[in-house]
Each structure stands twice: as C-alpha cells, then as structure tokens.
Motif scaffolding. Structure first.
Motif, mmCIF file in Angstrom:
data_model
loop_
_atom_site.group_PDB
_atom_site.id
_atom_site.type_symbol
_atom_site.label_atom_id
_atom_site.label_comp_id
_atom_site.label_asym_id
_atom_site.label_seq_id
_atom_site.Cartn_x
_atom_site.Cartn_y
_atom_site.Cartn_z
ATOM 1 N N ALA A 53 0.543 3.677 10.848
ATOM 2 C CA ALA A 53 0.463 2.690 9.769
ATOM 3 C C ALA A 53 1.091 1.367 10.192
ATOM 4 O O ALA A 53 0.577 0.287 9.876
ATOM 5 C CB ALA A 53 1.145 3.233 8.516
ATOM 6 N N SER A 97 -6.640 5.713 4.418
ATOM 7 C CA SER A 97 -5.806 4.543 4.145
ATOM 8 C C SER A 97 -5.554 3.734 5.408
ATOM 9 O O SER A 97 -5.310 2.521 5.335
ATOM 10 C CB SER A 97 -4.479 4.977 3.518
ATOM 11 O OG SER A 97 -4.721 5.596 2.270
ATOM 12 N N PRO A 104 2.955 -1.039 4.310
ATOM 13 C CA PRO A 104 2.765 0.357 3.929
ATOM 14 C C PRO A 104 4.048 1.018 3.442
ATOM 15 O O PRO A 104 5.146 0.743 3.939
ATOM 16 C CB PRO A 104 2.293 1.018 5.234
ATOM 17 C CG PRO A 104 2.019 -0.107 6.196
ATOM 18 C CD PRO A 104 2.923 -1.215 5.768
ATOM 19 N N LEU A 158 0.836 -1.197 0.000
ATOM 20 C CA LEU A 158 0.000 0.000 0.000
ATOM 21 C C LEU A 158 0.871 1.247 0.000
ATOM 22 O O LEU A 158 1.561 1.536 0.985
ATOM 23 C CB LEU A 158 -0.921 0.010 1.219
ATOM 24 C CG LEU A 158 -1.791 1.256 1.399
ATOM 25 C CD1 LEU A 158 -2.745 1.427 0.219
ATOM 26 C CD2 LEU A 158 -2.562 1.196 2.708
ATOM 27 N N THR A 214 -0.845 -6.077 4.879
ATOM 28 C CA THR A 214 -0.469 -4.831 4.216
ATOM 29 C C THR A 214 0.942 -4.429 4.603
ATOM 30 O O THR A 214 1.287 -4.428 5.788
ATOM 31 C CB THR A 214 -1.432 -3.688 4.604
ATOM 32 O OG1 THR A 214 -2.761 -4.094 4.337
ATOM 33 C CG2 THR A 214 -1.115 -2.430 3.825
ATOM 34 N N SER A 245 -0.988 -2.203 10.568
ATOM 35 C CA SER A 245 -0.614 -3.256 9.613
ATOM 36 C C SER A 245 0.154 -4.395 10.274
ATOM 37 O O SER A 245 0.149 -5.523 9.781
ATOM 38 C CB SER A 245 0.229 -2.666 8.488
ATOM 39 O OG SER A 245 1.492 -2.241 8.973
ATOM 40 N N ILE A 249 -6.226 -0.272 5.723
ATOM 41 C CA ILE A 249 -5.321 -1.278 6.295
ATOM 42 C C ILE A 249 -6.095 -2.196 7.238
ATOM 43 O O ILE A 249 -5.945 -3.422 7.217
ATOM 44 C CB ILE A 249 -4.154 -0.595 7.033
ATOM 45 C CG1 ILE A 249 -3.242 0.141 6.035
ATOM 46 C CG2 ILE A 249 -3.346 -1.622 7.838
ATOM 47 C CD1 ILE A 249 -2.178 0.992 6.690
#
Length: 419
Positions: free
Chosen positions: A50, A19, A35, A8, A33, A54, A23
C-alpha cells in the motif's frame, strides 16, 4: 480529482486486494491516497504494498506516540477531501453505525467531518442479513455514500450480491462524490429514492446502430451492439438525470427508468433527437451509418444473372455536428460524441472534436483484435479542450459510470450556484 486527497481505509476482506488497484487509479487520475489498514486487512494486503503504490506512509495503530502527540488521528481524519472505506466489511459497517472508536479506522471515521464513501464487500448472507441492512440504513441517514456491492461469484463459492464494486466503479463514485459532496451518488438498493448529483437535469443519449434500407429485406449497418450507449443511459439515470434514450435496433435491451425512443435509420434518429430537445446534455454514443442507399428499392432486389445491382450511396445527416452547432439556446450545455477508430485513434478523434464542434469526444480503438465493438469491455480516451485522458480497459458499465461521474462534475458548479 486533480490534487484531491483521499483517506483510504482498507477493511479485512478478500476484496482488499482490489484496493491496491484503486490506489493506482486514484494516482493516475491526479489524486493522492493515504492508506489506513485495519488489523484484519493485514491478513490480505501488506503495508509495504500500500505504501509503495500510494507513495505515502501507511497508518495502522491508534496509539502511535509520535502521531498522537499532535492528535494525529484528528488531523488524519480532517486533512482529506474524502474518506473512502474499501472494502467496507460487515464488521466495519456495524462499528460505523454504532459510533465505535476502538481502533484507528473507527476512530478516524467518528472524528471526521469529511464526506465518506463506502464500498461494501461480504458474503451474500451477511449482506442480506437484517442487521447489515439496518446498519446500511443508519449510515445512509448519516450521509454516507455507498457504491456497490455488485452481484457475482463470491470467494466462498456462493453467487449473489456482496462483491465489492470494481476499482474503476469506485473511482467513478469518488469523482461524483467530490463533484457534489452534499449529495451521495445514486447507487442504492432497488426501490430507494436518493437524489443524485444530476437530479433535475435532462440528458439525451443515442445508442445502437442504424439500419439503412437497401430493399424491404436488406440494409446497411455496422457491428454495434448498443451496450455502451445503454450503459451510459443507465449510469446517468443512476445519478438522478432524466434520460431520453434514442436507440437504433440494438442487441442490448434499453435500461429501465428512461424514456425510450426507438428508431431505425439515421434520418429517423436525427428527427427523434431534434424532437427530444431541449436537454442539458447530450451523449451521442450511437454508431450511425455514414451512408445510405440514395434510392432504396420498394421490392426485394432479385438475382437475375446480370450481375450485382449498382447501389448509389448518399451521405447521412451528421447528427453530432447538427446538434453541436444549434443556436437560439437549443444547443445542450454539454455535447459528448463518440469516435470509433481503427488507426491513429487519439489524433483522428481530436480532429473530429474540432470538426464537429462538440465539447468532449470519447474515442476507442475498434480494430477486430481489440474485441471492443460488440464486446463486453471498452478502452477509451476522453478528449476535451484540455487534452486527452486515457482510461484503463474496463467493463462497459464501469466506463459508463466514470463518464457519468465526469458529466456530473461538469455540472456541479452551476448546480451549486442555483441552490
């Protein structure tokens, strides 16, 4: 989606916050995912957030010495099952179209042979600018799939196309792309004709309530608006299916680009469904009245002071069960029913799937406090032979896109074998 790996790339736009929810949805669907943040993306989301969602390391720098000793940017770009760019800003799309490789994100996109899906997000003037549309055409020509953008209010205060697709919509597009990597989903600009993963398939969709006459001016009905069935028909159309849309007297107008077959009663709906066969799949989203007046009056029933009339009820035909048990090759390969329940939703819907003989049931809780029946959103559980899968509450259009993507995924192996 189970065990699929998504790379991603998060671009630098206000929509980057969505976003993080994407995730979470990918993880809930069974995927993982990795990132990648652009430099501008750090202005909107943090690497820590993130990474926490993830469960994987976040990548930012092209010249990471540890990674590059092993050509890490090459490995990153090719280890995934799908590369997703969300948000895809105007700048990122321009650099993709030009084949730039001046940061980690653009280098990954240039070095990959993995399918790519982008979710554009930008100011409406930027989206409509000829340069962006040229870049979009180049990317489509390169085989990049596109989901969105949607029309709506912008962070800048303007209104129009440019809002990034909602996370549930992007997840549906991811599932469709993974189901058929050779073909991008049919989420395109008006007037474009891109074959979708359901191209060549005929799908029947029923929708809306039925009206069962009591007399010429009164009828038995329910609170269905037809919004969910209409959204399902549109989503299947957008994936390339030929849709035969049998609808009762719904509040929601039918979608364009489908064959509309209007009906009033359950008996008329059954007759229309049987006439529309054969089809490859059938989705029974209509809220068919279970009962009808056994003998409707040909004249308006009057109050005469003698008390209310006695209405003898008869059971309506069971359309879902009838089609699920068809023989002689007339049964669709995939039969999907809907179950609107107010108590023990999953238990009752699971029993209904077995009783009716359909392949899938889409179950939802329609207690008045949920606001689902007649409302703009839905919260459903998809019940199959493999078990129950609860989806997050979302606009009915997003639920429809996700269901359509699952239908496309179900047909993907057979369609691949036919090529």
């Amino acid at each position: 989606m189970q065990a699929k790996r998504i790379l991603l790339i998060i671009g630098g736009g206000i929509a980057a916050y969505k976003s993080l929810e994407l995730i979470r949805l990918i993880a809930k669907a069974g995927g993982s995912t990795t990132p990648v943040l652009t430099g501008a993306a750090r202005e909107f989301v943090t690497p820590l957030s993130a990474a926490a969602l993830s469960g994987n390391r976040v990548h930012e720098a092209l010249f990471d010495l540890t990674d590059e000793a092993e050509m890490g940017h090459i490995e990153l770009s090719r280890a995934a099952d799908l590369v997703v760019v969300a948000p895809a800003t105007a700048d990122l799309m321009a650099r993709m179209a030009q084949g730039r490789a001046d940061d980690l994100a653009s280098t990954l996109l240039l070095a990959t042979d993995t399918p790519i899906l982008i979710a554009p997000a930008m100011n409406l003037r930027m989206w409509l600018h000829p340069a962006t549309q040229r870049n979009l055409a180049v990317l489509r020509g390169d085989g990049v799939a596109v989901v969105g953008p949607n029309e709506g209010d912008m962070a800048c205060g303007e209104h129009g196309p440019g809002r990034m697709a909602e996370p549930a919509e992007i997840l549906a597009a991811i599932e469709a792309r993974l189901a058929d990597p050779a073909r991008p989903p049919h989420l395109v600009l008006p007037g474009e004709a891109v074959p979708g993963p359901l191209a060549g398939k005929r799908v029947l969709v029923t929708s809306g309530p039925t009206h069962e006459p009591i007399d010429p001016v009164r009828y038995i009905a329910n609170r269905s608006s037809g919004a969910q069935g209409t959204a399902v028909a549109a989503a299947l159309r957008d994936l390339g299916a030929e849709v035969r849309f049998v609808t009762g007297p719904a509040d929601t107008p039918p979608p364009e680009g489908v064959t509309v077959i209007p009906v009033e009663s359950a008996a008329e709906m059954l007759a229309a469904v049987e006439k529309a066969l054969p089809v490859d799949a059938a989705v029974f989203a209509a809220a068919v009245a279970d009962w009808r007046v056994a003998s409707a009056s040909s004249s308006k029933i009057k109050k005469d002071g003698g008390g209310p009339p006695a209405l003898a009820l008869a059971e309506n035909p069971d359309i879902l069960k009838t089609v699920s048990h068809l023989a002689d090759g007339r049964r669709p390969s995939l039969v999907v029913g809907f179950a609107a329940e107010t108590d023990d939703v999953v238990t009752l819907a699971t029993a209904k799937r077995l009783r009716k003989g359909c392949d899938w049931i889409v179950a939802n809780d329609v207690r008045p406090e949920t606001g689902i029946m007649g409302g703009a959103e839905n919260a459903v559980t998809l019940i199959t032979a493999d078990g129950a899968e609860t989806w997050p509450r979302a606009p009915k259009a997003e639920v429809a896109r996700r269901l359509a993507a699952r239908i496309a995924a179900a047909f993907a192996p057979a369609m691949e074998a036919d090529r």
